[in-house]
Motif scaffolding. Structure first.
Motif, PDB file in Angstrom:
ATOM      1  N   HIS A  32       0.837  -1.204   0.000  1.00 31.26           N
ATOM      2  CA  HIS A  32       0.000   0.000   0.000  1.00 31.26           C
ATOM      3  C   HIS A  32       0.870   1.252   0.000  1.00 31.26           C
ATOM      4  CE1 HIS A  32      -2.490   3.196   1.847  1.00 31.26           C
ATOM      5  NE2 HIS A  32      -3.470   2.634   1.159  1.00 31.26           N
ATOM      6  N   GLY A  33       1.940   1.246   0.786  1.00 25.68           N
ATOM      7  CA  GLY A  33       2.800   2.418   0.848  1.00 25.68           C
ATOM      8  C   GLY A  33       3.573   2.650  -0.427  1.00 25.68           C
ATOM      9  N   LEU A  34       4.027   1.566  -1.057  1.00 23.67           N
ATOM     10  CA  LEU A  34       4.815   1.708  -2.276  1.00 23.67           C
ATOM     11  C   LEU A  34       3.966   2.100  -3.482  1.00 23.67           C
ATOM     12  CD1 LEU A  34       7.161  -1.401  -1.890  1.00 23.67           C
ATOM     13  CD2 LEU A  34       7.795   0.998  -1.583  1.00 23.67           C
ATOM     14  N   THR A  35       2.696   1.757  -3.462  1.00 19.01           N
ATOM     15  CA  THR A  35       1.816   2.048  -4.601  1.00 19.01           C
ATOM     16  C   THR A  35       0.860   3.202  -4.345  1.00 19.01           C
ATOM     17  OG1 THR A  35       0.200   0.395  -3.830  1.00 19.01           O
ATOM     18  CG2 THR A  35       1.915  -0.340  -5.386  1.00 19.01           C
ATOM     19  N   ALA A  36       0.996   3.880  -3.218  1.00 23.15           N
ATOM     20  CA  ALA A  36       0.101   4.999  -2.893  1.00 23.15           C
ATOM     21  C   ALA A  36       0.320   6.141  -3.879  1.00 23.15           C
ATOM     22  CB  ALA A  36       0.342   5.470  -1.469  1.00 23.15           C
ATOM     23  N   PRO A  37      -0.718   6.917  -4.163  1.00 22.78           N
ATOM     24  CA  PRO A  37      -0.563   8.074  -5.058  1.00 22.78           C
ATOM     25  C   PRO A  37       0.478   9.054  -4.524  1.00 22.78           C
ATOM     26  CG  PRO A  37      -2.876   7.594  -4.693  1.00 22.78           C
ATOM     27  CD  PRO A  37      -2.115   6.729  -3.727  1.00 22.78           C
ATOM     28  N   GLY A  38       1.377   9.452  -5.375  1.00 31.24           N
ATOM     29  CA  GLY A  38       2.426  10.386  -4.980  1.00 31.24           C
ATOM     30  C   GLY A  38       3.621   9.744  -4.314  1.00 31.24           C
ATOM     31  N   ALA A  39       3.566   8.437  -4.091  1.00 30.88           N
ATOM     32  CA  ALA A  39       4.689   7.752  -3.445  1.00 30.88           C
ATOM     33  C   ALA A  39       5.843   7.585  -4.430  1.00 30.88           C
ATOM     34  CB  ALA A  39       4.248   6.395  -2.919  1.00 30.88           C
ATOM     35  N   SER A  40       7.033   7.490  -3.887  1.00 30.19           N
ATOM     36  CA  SER A  40       8.222   7.253  -4.696  1.00 30.19           C
ATOM     37  C   SER A  40       8.802   5.900  -4.294  1.00 30.19           C
ATOM     38  CB  SER A  40       9.254   8.360  -4.482  1.00 30.19           C
ATOM     39  OG  SER A  40      10.425   8.113  -5.223  1.00 30.19           O
ATOM     40  N   PRO A  41       8.365   4.808  -4.945  1.00 31.44           N
ATOM     41  CA  PRO A  41       8.819   3.466  -4.539  1.00 31.44           C
ATOM     42  C   PRO A  41      10.330   3.314  -4.524  1.00 31.44           C
ATOM     43  CG  PRO A  41       7.026   3.334  -6.130  1.00 31.44           C
ATOM     44  CD  PRO A  41       7.467   4.774  -6.083  1.00 31.44           C
ATOM     45  N   ALA A  42      11.010   3.878  -5.527  1.00 34.49           N
ATOM     46  CA  ALA A  42      12.462   3.722  -5.594  1.00 34.49           C
ATOM     47  C   ALA A  42      13.141   4.359  -4.386  1.00 34.49           C
ATOM     48  CB  ALA A  42      12.993   4.335  -6.886  1.00 34.49           C
ATOM     49  N   LEU A  43      12.707   5.562  -4.018  1.00 36.16           N
ATOM     50  CA  LEU A  43      13.311   6.233  -2.870  1.00 36.16           C
ATOM     51  C   LEU A  43      13.001   5.508  -1.571  1.00 36.16           C
ATOM     52  CD1 LEU A  43      12.741  10.021  -3.730  1.00 36.16           C
ATOM     53  CD2 LEU A  43      14.861   8.683  -3.891  1.00 36.16           C
ATOM     54  N   LEU A  44      11.771   5.013  -1.435  1.00 35.18           N
ATOM     55  CA  LEU A  44      11.399   4.288  -0.221  1.00 35.18           C
ATOM     56  C   LEU A  44      12.221   3.007  -0.079  1.00 35.18           C
ATOM     57  CD1 LEU A  44       7.506   4.703  -0.195  1.00 35.18           C
ATOM     58  CD2 LEU A  44       9.152   5.706   1.398  1.00 35.18           C
ATOM     59  N   LEU A  45      12.359   2.266  -1.162  1.00 34.73           N
ATOM     60  CA  LEU A  45      13.139   1.037  -1.111  1.00 34.73           C
ATOM     61  C   LEU A  45      14.617   1.329  -0.856  1.00 34.73           C
ATOM     62  CD1 LEU A  45      11.529  -1.002  -4.020  1.00 34.73           C
ATOM     63  CD2 LEU A  45      11.260  -1.382  -1.561  1.00 34.73           C
ATOM     64  N   LEU A  46      15.110   2.425  -1.423  1.00 40.49           N
ATOM     65  CA  LEU A  46      16.498   2.810  -1.181  1.00 40.49           C
ATOM     66  C   LEU A  46      16.707   3.156   0.295  1.00 40.49           C
ATOM     67  CD1 LEU A  46      19.275   3.352  -2.430  1.00 40.49           C
ATOM     68  CD2 LEU A  46      18.532   5.719  -2.834  1.00 40.49           C
ATOM     69  N   ALA A  47      15.729   3.842   0.881  1.00 41.09           N
ATOM     70  CA  ALA A  47      15.819   4.183   2.303  1.00 41.09           C
ATOM     71  C   ALA A  47      15.801   2.922   3.166  1.00 41.09           C
ATOM     72  CB  ALA A  47      14.673   5.107   2.694  1.00 41.09           C
ATOM     73  N   VAL A  48      14.933   1.983   2.825  1.00 41.70           N
ATOM     74  CA  VAL A  48      14.875   0.727   3.571  1.00 41.70           C
ATOM     75  C   VAL A  48      16.199  -0.029   3.452  1.00 41.70           C
ATOM     76  CG1 VAL A  48      13.775  -1.540   3.682  1.00 41.70           C
ATOM     77  CG2 VAL A  48      12.376   0.512   3.409  1.00 41.70           C
ATOM     78  N   ALA A  49      16.771  -0.047   2.249  1.00 45.09           N
ATOM     79  CA  ALA A  49      18.043  -0.725   2.050  1.00 45.09           C
ATOM     80  C   ALA A  49      19.143  -0.091   2.907  1.00 45.09           C
ATOM     81  CB  ALA A  49      18.436  -0.691   0.575  1.00 45.09           C
ATOM     82  N   GLY A  50      19.152   1.234   2.975  1.00 45.37           N
ATOM     83  CA  GLY A  50      20.148   1.912   3.795  1.00 45.37           C
ATOM     84  C   GLY A  50      19.995   1.588   5.265  1.00 45.37           C
ATOM     85  N   VAL A  51      18.749   1.565   5.748  1.00 42.19           N
ATOM     86  CA  VAL A  51      18.506   1.224   7.146  1.00 42.19           C
ATOM     87  C   VAL A  51      18.916  -0.217   7.421  1.00 42.19           C
ATOM     88  CG1 VAL A  51      16.685   0.886   8.861  1.00 42.19           C
ATOM     89  CG2 VAL A  51      16.692   2.941   7.469  1.00 42.19           C
ATOM     90  N   SER A  52      18.702  -1.105   6.453  1.00 39.07           N
ATOM     91  CA  SER A  52      19.074  -2.507   6.631  1.00 39.07           C
ATOM     92  C   SER A  52      20.576  -2.671   6.786  1.00 39.07           C
ATOM     93  CB  SER A  52      18.592  -3.333   5.430  1.00 39.07           C
ATOM     94  OG  SER A  52      17.194  -3.268   5.298  1.00 39.07           O
ATOM     95  N   LEU A  53      21.345  -1.829   6.122  1.00 42.78           N
ATOM     96  CA  LEU A  53      22.795  -1.886   6.284  1.00 42.78           C
ATOM     97  C   LEU A  53      23.210  -1.392   7.662  1.00 42.78           C
ATOM     98  CD1 LEU A  53      24.027  -0.646   2.788  1.00 42.78           C
ATOM     99  CD2 LEU A  53      23.973  -2.987   3.661  1.00 42.78           C
ATOM    100  N   LEU A  54      22.510  -0.378   8.167  1.00 46.00           N
ATOM    101  CA  LEU A  54      22.814   0.130   9.505  1.00 46.00           C
ATOM    102  C   LEU A  54      22.457  -0.890  10.572  1.00 46.00           C
ATOM    103  CD1 LEU A  54      21.612   3.844   9.193  1.00 46.00           C
ATOM    104  CD2 LEU A  54      23.962   3.007   9.267  1.00 46.00           C
ATOM    105  N   LEU A  55      21.471  -1.711  10.300  1.00 45.63           N
ATOM    106  CA  LEU A  55      21.072  -2.771  11.217  1.00 45.63           C
ATOM    107  C   LEU A  55      20.536  -3.930  10.384  1.00 45.63           C
ATOM    108  CD1 LEU A  55      20.506  -3.756  14.112  1.00 45.63           C
ATOM    109  CD2 LEU A  55      18.238  -2.758  13.921  1.00 45.63           C
ATOM    110  N   PRO A  56      21.279  -5.027  10.237  1.00 49.68           N
ATOM    111  CA  PRO A  56      22.369  -5.463  11.113  1.00 49.68           C
ATOM    112  C   PRO A  56      23.761  -5.521  10.492  1.00 49.68           C
ATOM    113  CG  PRO A  56      21.333  -7.374  10.128  1.00 49.68           C
ATOM    114  CD  PRO A  56      20.703  -6.156   9.487  1.00 49.68           C
ATOM    115  N   VAL A  57      23.954  -5.270   9.210  1.00 50.55           N
ATOM    116  CA  VAL A  57      25.187  -5.663   8.527  1.00 50.55           C
ATOM    117  C   VAL A  57      26.416  -4.953   9.091  1.00 50.55           C
ATOM    118  CG1 VAL A  57      26.348  -5.774   6.304  1.00 50.55           C
ATOM    119  CG2 VAL A  57      23.880  -6.191   6.435  1.00 50.55           C
ATOM    120  N   ILE A  58      26.413  -3.620   9.097  1.00 51.55           N
ATOM    121  CA  ILE A  58      27.608  -2.880   9.519  1.00 51.55           C
ATOM    122  C   ILE A  58      27.949  -3.124  10.982  1.00 51.55           C
ATOM    123  CG2 ILE A  58      28.549  -0.561   9.845  1.00 51.55           C
ATOM    124  CD1 ILE A  58      27.101   0.293   7.310  1.00 51.55           C
TER     125      ILE A  58
END
Length: 373
Positions: A283-309
């Motif tokens: 729902h969040g990725l397909t909502a009107p006005g949403a930017s799926p690429a930016l949201l997924l990029l943000a999630v990927a960055g957070v995933s590196l902060l916890l737990p990989v690094i």
């Protein structure tokens, strides 16, 4: 430390665990080996082995490259750089990285929902770990697979409940309550009178955190209101999952080599979280006005902060410092969480709540230092 994560201690996973093993739980994480869970549980070297921290079965040394391969010049430089940083500083960096990842997850709760954010974060991390470790399940005993599944289930519950807690409570409060899970496990197995003091001190800290929230805590950034009861329920639920998680991390770490157990358990966690998060995420990725690429990029960055690094930082630190020193340093994590919440999310805590965090930190340090005397 979560946690998390984003980081757990090894716990006695065998029913016949000795009291000495139980006391070694003192506080999270008290690692002696390989990460085995979403927030970095570590297995202990078995009885009769040296107490030196081991990684992939090698005592006191980082794991070497697979047979037939040699690390490239660029990789060698990257591996040497952390060795120049003092080990205690690596631990502090790991804690701040985990808590920063948790804080940066919170803005994603709006567009993706709590469940959607957690599902995407764990799913992304699991995919990366599966691609890197390529765990082999063929030939594994049902007991090992069951342990990995239960660890993934506990990890999923801990992560989802903690995310729900920080959505309603200040980070420092939620992290401190969640920290009670490992401390409770350590104190339950302990048989020394001194541990009753640490239990009482931790209990007093919880009272200060929860009953005196009106002195400065509150929803979101504080401000004098009482703590959200649903958020408190989430935090205590996360603490319970954290304690259960610890009881399985030793088995998984002993059964799987390197990060394979971590990859398997996180994959199970992602599957468990799918019913709670896939709808919100879609729902969040397909909502009107949403930017799926930016949201997924943000999630990927957070995933590196916890737990990989954080795992890489902690593994490097553990090769160069005693386990007990590491455990004492990580006992400061609730305080780090409160500081990160203040800086990044502007969450103000009153003096009673700060005192409560101090009590839990002191109980953690005390239990760690007295655990093997």
């Amino acid at each position: 430390m979560p946690a998390p994560h984003p980081r757990e201690t090894a716990a006695p996973a065998r029913s016949g665990a000795t009291v000495a093993d139980a006391e070694a739980l003192a506080m999270p994480p008290a690692p002696k080996g390989e990460p085995a869970g979403e927030r970095g549980g570590w297995r202990r070297s078995g009885a009769g082995r040296s107490s030196t921290a081991t990684v992939d079965g090698l005592q006191g040394a980082p794991p070497g490259p697979p047979a037939g391969r040699t690390p490239g010049r660029r990789t060698s430089k990257l591996l040497r750089r952390p060795a120049r940083i003092p080990a205690p500083l690596l631990c502090v960096l790991a804690m701040f990285t985990v808590q920063t990842g948790i804080a940066l997850s919170k803005p994603l709760f709006g567009p993706l929902g709590v469940g959607g954010t957690v599902f995407l974060r764990i799913g992304f991390a699991a995919a990366v770990l599966l691609a890197v470790t390529r765990p082999r399940l063929r030939g594994r005993s049902p007991r090992d697979l069951r342990a990995a599944g239960l660890l993934g289930l506990a990890s999923a519950g801990m992560t989802l409940l903690f995310a729900g807690a920080i959505d309603r409570l200040p980070m420092g409060t939620a992290a401190t309550i969640e920290f009670l899970g490992p401390l409770a496990v350590a104190l339950v197995f302990a048989r020394r009178a001194a541990h009753l003091l640490w239990a009482a001190l931790a209990g007093g800290g919880v009272v200060l955190l929860t009953l005196f929230a009106g002195a400065g805590g509150g929803h979101g950034s504080g401000g004098g209101s009482s703590l959200d009861p649903v958020g408190l329920a989430y935090a205590f639920g996360a603490a319970a999952c954290y304690g259960i998680y610890i009881l399985f991390t030793d088995k998984v770490g002993a059964a799987f080599q390197g990060f394979q157990g971590l990859a398997v358990s996180m994959t199970v966690g992602a599957v468990v979280l799918a019913p709670f998060g896939i709808g919100q995420a879609w729902h969040g990725l397909t909502a009107p006005g949403a930017s799926p690429a930016l949201l997924l990029l943000a999630v990927a960055g957070v995933s590196l902060l916890l737990p990989v690094i954080p795992y890489a930082l902690e593994m490097t630190a553990l090769r160069r410092m005693p386990q007990r020193v590491f455990s004492v340093l990580v006992s400061l994590e609730p305080a780090v969480s409160a500081l990160v919440g203040l800086v990044l999310l502007h969450q103000l805590l009153g003096w009673p709540q700060l005192a409560g965090i101090g009590c839990v930190v002191a109980a953690s340090v005390g239990a760690t230092l007295s655990g093997r005397r």
